[in-house]
Design an enzyme around this catalytic site. Structure first.
Site, PDB file in Angstrom:
ATOM      1  N   GLY A 173     -14.646 -60.379 -58.256  1.00 39.42           N
ATOM      2  CA  GLY A 173     -16.067 -60.586 -58.528  1.00 39.42           C
ATOM      3  C   GLY A 173     -16.757 -59.284 -58.860  1.00 39.42           C
ATOM      4  CG  ASP A 190     -21.965 -56.482 -55.892  1.00 38.54           C
ATOM      5  OD1 ASP A 190     -22.069 -57.525 -55.243  1.00 38.54           O
ATOM      6  OD2 ASP A 190     -21.168 -55.567 -55.607  1.00 38.54           O
ATOM      7  N   GLY A 232     -15.114 -61.307 -51.889  1.00 38.68           N
ATOM      8  CA  GLY A 232     -16.464 -61.823 -52.144  1.00 38.68           C
ATOM      9  C   GLY A 232     -16.439 -63.327 -52.327  1.00 38.68           C
ATOM     10  CB  SER A 233     -19.189 -65.794 -52.232  1.00 39.79           C
ATOM     11  OG  SER A 233     -20.047 -65.178 -53.171  1.00 39.79           O
ATOM     12  CB  THR A 234     -17.525 -65.104 -57.364  1.00 37.77           C
ATOM     13  OG1 THR A 234     -18.896 -64.870 -57.066  1.00 37.77           O
ATOM     14  CG2 THR A 234     -17.417 -65.936 -58.633  1.00 37.77           C
ATOM     15  CE  LYS A 237     -23.450 -61.672 -58.079  1.00 40.15           C
ATOM     16  NZ  LYS A 237     -22.049 -61.820 -57.793  1.00 40.15           N
ATOM     17  N   GLY A 243     -20.337 -54.782 -53.091  1.00 40.53           N
ATOM     18  CA  GLY A 243     -21.290 -55.475 -52.218  1.00 40.53           C
ATOM     19  C   GLY A 243     -20.647 -55.852 -50.885  1.00 40.53           C
ATOM     20  N   GLY A 244     -19.343 -56.052 -50.892  1.00 40.06           N
ATOM     21  CA  GLY A 244     -18.619 -56.361 -49.662  1.00 40.06           C
ATOM     22  C   GLY A 244     -17.896 -55.152 -49.106  1.00 40.06           C
ATOM     23  CD  GLU A 280     -13.479 -55.602 -54.332  1.00 36.19           C
ATOM     24  OE1 GLU A 280     -13.722 -56.787 -54.072  1.00 36.19           O
ATOM     25  OE2 GLU A 280     -14.367 -54.770 -54.583  1.00 36.19           O
TER      26      GLU A 280
HETATM   27  C1  5RP Z   1     -16.791 -56.767 -52.785  1.00 34.81           C
HETATM   28  C2  5RP Z   1     -17.201 -56.959 -54.190  1.00 34.81           C
HETATM   29  C3  5RP Z   1     -17.543 -58.372 -54.596  1.00 34.81           C
HETATM   30  O1  5RP Z   1     -16.657 -58.759 -55.597  1.00 34.81           O
HETATM   31  C4  5RP Z   1     -18.970 -58.400 -55.081  1.00 34.81           C
HETATM   32  O2  5RP Z   1     -19.817 -57.962 -54.010  1.00 34.81           O
HETATM   33  C5  5RP Z   1     -19.409 -59.799 -55.530  1.00 34.81           C
HETATM   34  O3  5RP Z   1     -19.497 -60.647 -54.444  1.00 34.81           O
HETATM   35  P1  5RP Z   1     -19.983 -62.168 -54.587  1.00 34.81           P
HETATM   36  O4  5RP Z   1     -19.002 -62.847 -55.481  1.00 34.81           O
HETATM   37  O5  5RP Z   1     -19.987 -62.685 -53.173  1.00 34.81           O
HETATM   38  O6  5RP Z   1     -21.368 -62.148 -55.171  1.00 34.81           O
HETATM   39  O7  5RP Z   1     -17.275 -56.072 -54.998  1.00 34.81           O
HETATM   40  O8  5RP Z   1     -16.670 -55.402 -52.488  1.00 34.81           O
END
Ligand code: 5RP
Length: 243
Positions: free
Chosen positions: A87, A89, A33-35, A141, A116-117, A123
């Site tokens: 990260g 959601d 994810g982006s974070t 979040k 979310g990803g 994970e």
């Molecule tokens: C991927 C995840 C990510 O950690 C989660 O979706 C958060 O993403 P972001 O940091 O882009 O908001 O669980 O499966």
């Protein structure tokens, strides 16, 4: 990029704060994810500066980014992570509490919604294997009670029966559709994802156990009491909560 500049700066602060906790010689689970990507980039800079670590990626995305920034990689067959950075959601306090700093400080732990990803299966394996899980989020979040739809990775052939069982539990499952590809999202493991709206989840432990008991469910996105630290990026800093 799916977020605005302010949110992106908060994510970067959270990711860098967690990366700063990694010590020389450690094996590090690399979330998706982006974070988490901000943490991976920060660790890459530290490796350039001499930090000796090995990363265990949780997805195609985190493996590619780790390679790009020069983090040596390993696998769970070869090493157990000392620490994982990931990260979420949504993050809510476990037990009573609210979505404020005080609420997270006095909580017994956290309930996370992840996936979310669509990487939550790997994970969860890596995050649960790590001695310490550091979760990185921005303030958007945080929730008093998790009500974000819960992603459930399913074996493709089991999708109809899993859908029915989730509806029996009071959830509304939606097959996650791909973007820029016709049809559903296919995970790194070759499975499909049902995003399951339950409304506010008051007892995440019970919901988690019920989802785990459904044949054909590979992994759900509820991570109950797994986090050891929550790093929350704010407009002007980072709040760290420890459990
Ligand atoms: C991927 C995840 C990510 O950690 C989660 O979706 C958060 O993403 P972001 O940091 O882009 O908001 O669980 O499966």
């Amino acid at each position: 990029m799916k977020s605005n500049d302010g949110t992106e700066s908060a994510k970067r602060r959270a990711g860098e704060s967690a990366a700063d906790r990694v010590r020389d010689g450690e094996v590090v689970g690399l979330g998706t994810g982006s974070t988490a990507a901000h943490a991976i980039r920060s660790l890459g800079r530290a490796v350039d500066g001499g930090l000796d670590i090995r990363g265990v990626p949780t997805s195609y995305q985190s493996r590619a980014l780790a390679r790009e920034v020069g983090i040596p990689l390993t696998t769970l067959e070869e090493a157990t992570p000392d620490v994982a950075i990931d990260g979420a959601d949504a993050a809510a306090p476990l037990g009573s509490g609210d979505a404020t700093t005080d609420g997270f400080d006095t909580a017994e732990g956290t309930v996370l919604v992840k996936g979310g990803g669509a990487a939550h299966a790997r994970e969860k394996v890596v995050d649960a294997a790590a001695d310490r899980l550091l979760v990185v989020v921005d303030e958007s979040k945080l929730a008093a009670t998790p009500d974000h739809p819960v992603p459930v990775e399913v074996l493709p052939d089991a999708t109809p029966t899993v859908r029915a069982r989730i509806a029996d539990l009071g959830g509304e499952p939606t097959l996650r559709a791909a973007e820029r590809k016709d049809g559903p999202v296919v995970t790194d493991n070759g499975n499909l994802v049902l995003d399951c709206a339950f409304g506010p989840i008051e007892d995440a432990g019970t919901t988690a156990r019920r989802l785990e008991a459904i044949p054909g469910v590979v992994a759900h996105g509820l991570f109950v009491d797994l986090a050891d630290e929550l790093h929350v990026g704010t407009p002007d800093g980072v709040a760290v909560h420890e459990y």
